[in-house]
Design an enzyme around this catalytic site. Structure first.
Site, PDB file in Angstrom:
ATOM      1  N   GLY A  83     -27.501  33.656  10.094  1.00 45.58           N
ATOM      2  CA  GLY A  83     -27.975  32.438   9.793  1.00 45.58           C
ATOM      3  C   GLY A  83     -29.570  32.278   9.717  1.00 45.58           C
ATOM      4  CB  SER A 110     -15.361  36.875  10.132  1.00 40.22           C
ATOM      5  OG  SER A 110     -15.178  37.978  11.208  1.00 40.22           O
ATOM      6  CE1 TYR A 155     -15.312  33.910  14.753  1.00 38.28           C
ATOM      7  CE2 TYR A 155     -14.664  36.067  13.796  1.00 38.28           C
ATOM      8  CZ  TYR A 155     -15.604  35.180  14.017  1.00 38.28           C
ATOM      9  OH  TYR A 155     -16.621  35.234  13.355  1.00 38.28           O
TER      10      TYR A 155
END
Length: 184
Positions: A1, A119, A132
């Site tokens: 980020g 991801s 996740y």
């Protein structure tokens, strides 16, 4: 980020970045220098998202790019997943993405771009990382759905899956001896 924020600012964009830690925001803003506004907030809090949108809107130029990158998760084997683990992961990764994009929709300029942070875990089976992985599969699904939904506004939506990046958030995430599974 942070690398994305630096790159966008270096190319002339005014960057708004947010996070839960004022110290981290201040450090990020200082490292970027010009063309950046830091706003403390949590993507799981609608009031914080409203405040962020208010700061962006007050600049009066709308928004050309939104990059959703907040998220995280913890290891828990199937037998050990608790309702709280599930809720924490999904509200942060899925809810944070959903409500961030929803809140900025009114200020997105025509031809804007939405970039969702995905991801490899959404496709790779990593033991004890199922919650996740499922949350990131939901984010990938949002990308596909929103691309079709927002085409009439000429808004592009992409899910970026850079693979594991060695950051402070990744360090210490995996149980002892399983760190390499995240980097493969």
């Amino acid at each position: 980020g942070l690398a994305a924020a630096r790159r966008m600012a270096a190319e002339g964009a005014h960057v708004f970045l947010t996070g839960r830690s004022q110290q981290s925001i201040d450090s990020a803003v200082a490292s970027i220098g010009e063309h950046v506004t830091g706003v403390r907030g949590d993507v799981t809090d609608n009031d914080d998202l409203d405040a962020l949108v208010g700061v962006i809107a007050a600049r009066g130029q709308g928004l050309d790019i939104v990059f959703t990158n907040a998220g995280g998760g913890e290891y828990a084997a199937l037998a050990d997943v608790t309702p709280q683990h599930f809720l924490d992961t999904f509200i942060r990764n899925v809810g944070g993405t959903l409500f961030t994009v929803q809140k900025v929709l009114p200020i997105l300029n025509p031809g804007a771009s939405i970039v969702l942070s995905g991801s490899t875990s959404a496709s790779n089976g990593i033991p004890s990382f199922g919650v996740y992985a499922a949350s990131k599969a939901a984010v990938r699904s949002f990308g596909r759905t929103w691309a079709a939904e927002l085409v009439g506004r000429n808004i592009r939506v992409n899910t970026l899956v850079p693979g594991p990046v060695e950051t402070p958030g990744l360090a210490g995430l995996a149980p002892e001896g399983e760190e390499q599974a995240l980097l493969d």
